[in-house]
Design an enzyme around this catalytic site. Structure first.
Site, PDB file in Angstrom:
ATOM      1  N   ILE A 139      70.278  30.208 109.777  1.00 40.20           N
ATOM      2  CA  ILE A 139      70.286  28.743 109.889  1.00 40.20           C
ATOM      3  C   ILE A 139      69.189  28.275 110.832  1.00 40.20           C
ATOM      4  CG2 ILE A 139      71.645  26.708 110.491  1.00 40.20           C
ATOM      5  CD1 ILE A 139      72.641  28.144 108.001  1.00 40.20           C
ATOM      6  N   THR A 161      75.414  37.015 113.222  1.00 41.44           N
ATOM      7  CA  THR A 161      76.154  36.951 111.959  1.00 41.44           C
ATOM      8  C   THR A 161      75.258  37.214 110.748  1.00 41.44           C
ATOM      9  OG1 THR A 161      77.796  35.429 112.876  1.00 41.44           O
ATOM     10  CG2 THR A 161      77.533  35.430 110.487  1.00 41.44           C
ATOM     11  N   HIS A 212      76.335  32.219  96.834  1.00 34.95           N
ATOM     12  CA  HIS A 212      77.524  31.784  96.095  1.00 34.95           C
ATOM     13  C   HIS A 212      77.196  30.601  95.188  1.00 34.95           C
ATOM     14  CE1 HIS A 212      80.384  34.323  98.246  1.00 34.95           C
ATOM     15  NE2 HIS A 212      79.712  34.039  99.350  1.00 34.95           N
ATOM     16  N   LYS A 225      87.943  34.952 100.065  1.00 38.07           N
ATOM     17  CA  LYS A 225      87.608  35.475  98.748  1.00 38.07           C
ATOM     18  C   LYS A 225      88.066  36.911  98.544  1.00 38.07           C
ATOM     19  CE  LYS A 225      83.458  32.579  98.897  1.00 38.07           C
ATOM     20  NZ  LYS A 225      83.522  32.208 100.311  1.00 38.07           N
ATOM     21  N   GLU A 239      80.145  29.570 108.460  1.00 37.18           N
ATOM     22  CA  GLU A 239      80.652  30.826 107.903  1.00 37.18           C
ATOM     23  C   GLU A 239      80.305  30.831 106.418  1.00 37.18           C
ATOM     24  OE1 GLU A 239      84.928  30.925 108.099  1.00 37.18           O
ATOM     25  OE2 GLU A 239      85.102  28.794 107.668  1.00 37.18           O
ATOM     26  N   SER A 260      74.185  31.062 101.662  1.00 38.42           N
ATOM     27  CA  SER A 260      73.840  30.303 100.456  1.00 38.42           C
ATOM     28  C   SER A 260      73.357  28.903 100.810  1.00 38.42           C
ATOM     29  CB  SER A 260      75.053  30.184  99.535  1.00 38.42           C
ATOM     30  OG  SER A 260      75.740  31.404  99.412  1.00 38.42           O
ATOM     31  N   CYS A 309      64.706  59.107 102.674  1.00 38.51           N
ATOM     32  CA  CYS A 309      65.789  58.520 101.865  1.00 38.51           C
ATOM     33  C   CYS A 309      65.330  57.241 101.162  1.00 38.51           C
ATOM     34  CB  CYS A 309      66.998  58.211 102.741  1.00 38.51           C
ATOM     35  SG  CYS A 309      67.772  59.645 103.493  1.00 38.51           S
ATOM     36  N   CYS A 339      64.535  60.585 110.294  1.00 36.95           N
ATOM     37  CA  CYS A 339      63.350  59.800 110.647  1.00 36.95           C
ATOM     38  C   CYS A 339      63.356  59.233 112.060  1.00 36.95           C
ATOM     39  CB  CYS A 339      63.134  58.668 109.642  1.00 36.95           C
ATOM     40  SG  CYS A 339      64.448  57.434 109.589  1.00 36.95           S
TER      41      CYS A 339
END
Length: 481
Positions: A12, A40, A49, A256, A343, A348, A408, A448
């Site tokens: 944000i 976050t 979403h 969800k 949150e 999105s 990897c 690594c």
């Protein structure tokens, strides 16, 4: 004095910074972590979403749908991976099928396009690995996946290229109103407790889990953030073709639920759980939480090989007690703008929230747009994705691309050097991980890491004893016996 001080360099804060850097104003971003994307934004489901599960008329619904519509173009301009893979919400009973109809109606009211209800046979055609018990699904084709690390970093780099200053390891401890604007006091890591002050005519609060604390310093209308912990498991890329869409169950009271999704990098991500906690720094995983993730996943995709987990992690969501985003200027604190309670679906919504807050601040202060704004940004060269001819050419020009460091993920020394020397470059192991995925593969850095420490020591010209995992006291080596 800065025209605008943005607090927080997550998705944000960096979205606001990029949009505001279109205008003729001085901008400073203060971040308590050692890098962008340190909170976050670094630990979430990486989803764009569609917007069908947000309550119509809410800030979440408004900014989710707007942001989702903006994301593909934004990622294209910033050279960030974006995959429109669609989302399926699975119903396992007649009652849940009724809920699908409600979600579809709600999504249409929010402005989500092209949703359909798939019956059992259609569902099997689309995702053969789904449980036979699933009776129907709501399909939202506009849902997508992104890389939250690369998006946040790209937004920050682009803002920086357009004149925005970033200061890291600067924790805001106090904000005080002044006759003209605000005084922001910060505590700097490693500065023996000494405080510094920055003056800003306007403040934009994008502090995530601590956004309530900062808002409450200047406003009598208080907010409260409740941390919600979500635990995840990441599967090896060998399982990456098990599903193509993002799979949800019909949502419950805690959100969800545990999802199954394919990341833009080819792994399968499982999670999250949802647990309200009190500690805003508590990101430890638990046996109980991870067991729930794997058990719930088996109900959705029974044949998924959950024995291929290569890592687990937990993230925290900034849930405001009233359950919605809080976006805008504080009523009793002119020039103090909030992005509180961001949150899910915050990732999105980020492009839309960034644009909205930038417009608010620019409009209030009559900032004019710049004649020149660099809208595009080129990402780090992905050596593994080049053609044989391109690989040969780049190694001939820059031999470091011929040195494989992370086996990897097939990351070369050339890419690592790019990550370190770009605007706002990597200074730690996690800084490299977020930019080029070193240590994100099957061995999780087992092979690594020593080489990465050597490269950081050489390129940053510091002792390897000062190299950290993620800044602060997270040093990797010690000279103590």
């Amino acid at each position: 004095m800065y025209d605008v001080i943005i607090i927080g360099a997550g998705v944000i804060g960096t979205a606001v910074a990029r949009e505001l850097s279109r205008y003729q104003c001085s901008i400073l971003v203060l971040e308590k972590g050692e890098d962008v994307c340190a909170g976050t934004s670094k630990a979430n489901s990486a989803l764009v979403h569609a917007g069908f599960d947000a309550k119509p008329g809410s800030m979440k619904a408004k900014y989710n749908v707007q942001g989702s519509m903006m994301m593909e173009e934004l990622c294209g301009k910033l050279d960030v991976p974006y995959e429109k893979n669609g989302a399926l919400v699975l119903a396992f009973s007649g009652e849940e099928k009724e809920t699908l109809e409600l979600l579809k109606k709600q999504g249409e009211e929010n402005g989500v396009m092209d949703m359909v209800i798939l019956e059992k046979e259609q569902l099997r055609e689309k995702e053969p690995a789904i449980s036979e018990e699933a009776e129907a699904a709501l399909y939202a084709p506009s849902a997508a996946s992104v890389c939250p690390f690369l998006l946040t970093i790209a937004l920050a780099e682009n803002a920086n290229e357009n004149g925005t200053e970033f200061w890291f390891e600067k924790e805001v401890t106090h904000i005080q109103k002044r006759q003209e604007g605000y005084e922001v006091k910060v505590s700097s890591y490693g500065n023996s407790g000494k405080q510094e002050s920055y003056l800003g005519r306007n403040i934009i609060n994008c502090a995530g889990l601590y956004s309530d604390k900062l808002h409450n310093m200047v406003s009598k209308k208080s907010f409260e953030i409740i941390p919600v912990k979500g635990e995840y498991c990441l599967l090896d890329k060998n399982e990456g073709t098990a599903v193509s869409s993002t799979l949800f169950r019909v949502p419950g009271k805690m959100g969800k639920g545990v999802l199954v999704t394919r990341t833009v990098h080819g792994n399968i991500l499982l999670g999250p759980t949802a647990e309200s906690i009190s500690d805003k720094e508590e990101t430890a995983t638990s046996g109980e939480g991870l067991k729930k993730v794997l058990t719930d996943t088996k109900h959705t995709v029974p044949g998924l090989n959950t024995g291929m987990v290569i890592t687990s992690f937990a993230g925290l969501r900034a849930h405001e007690r009233n359950g919605d985003f809080i976006i805008g200027e504080a009523e009793d604190a002119p020039g103090f703008f909030d992005a509180v309670g961001i949150e899910s679906p915050g990732l999105s919504a980020a492009p839309a929230i960034g644009a909205a807050l930038a417009r608010m601040a620019a409009g209030k202060n009559n900032y004019r747009k710049k004649e020149v704004f660099r809208e595009e940004r080129k990402g780090i060269t992905a050596f593994a994705s080049l053609s044989p001819e391109e690989k040969e050419a780049i190694v001939k020009e820059k031999p470091a691309y011929g040195n494989m460091v992370c086996r990897c993920e097939m990351i070369t020394e050339g890419e690592i050097l790019e990550a370190i020397h770009r605007p706002l470059g990597a200074k730690s192991l996690d800084g490299l991980k977020r930019r080029v995925r070193t240590g994100m593969g099957r061995c999780q850095g087992g092979f690594c890491t020593p080489k990465l420490v050597e490269i950081l020591e050489r390129e940053l010209d510091i002792s390897k004893l000062r190299i950290t995992k993620t800044g602060g006291n997270s040093r990797l080596l010690t000279d103590e016996k």
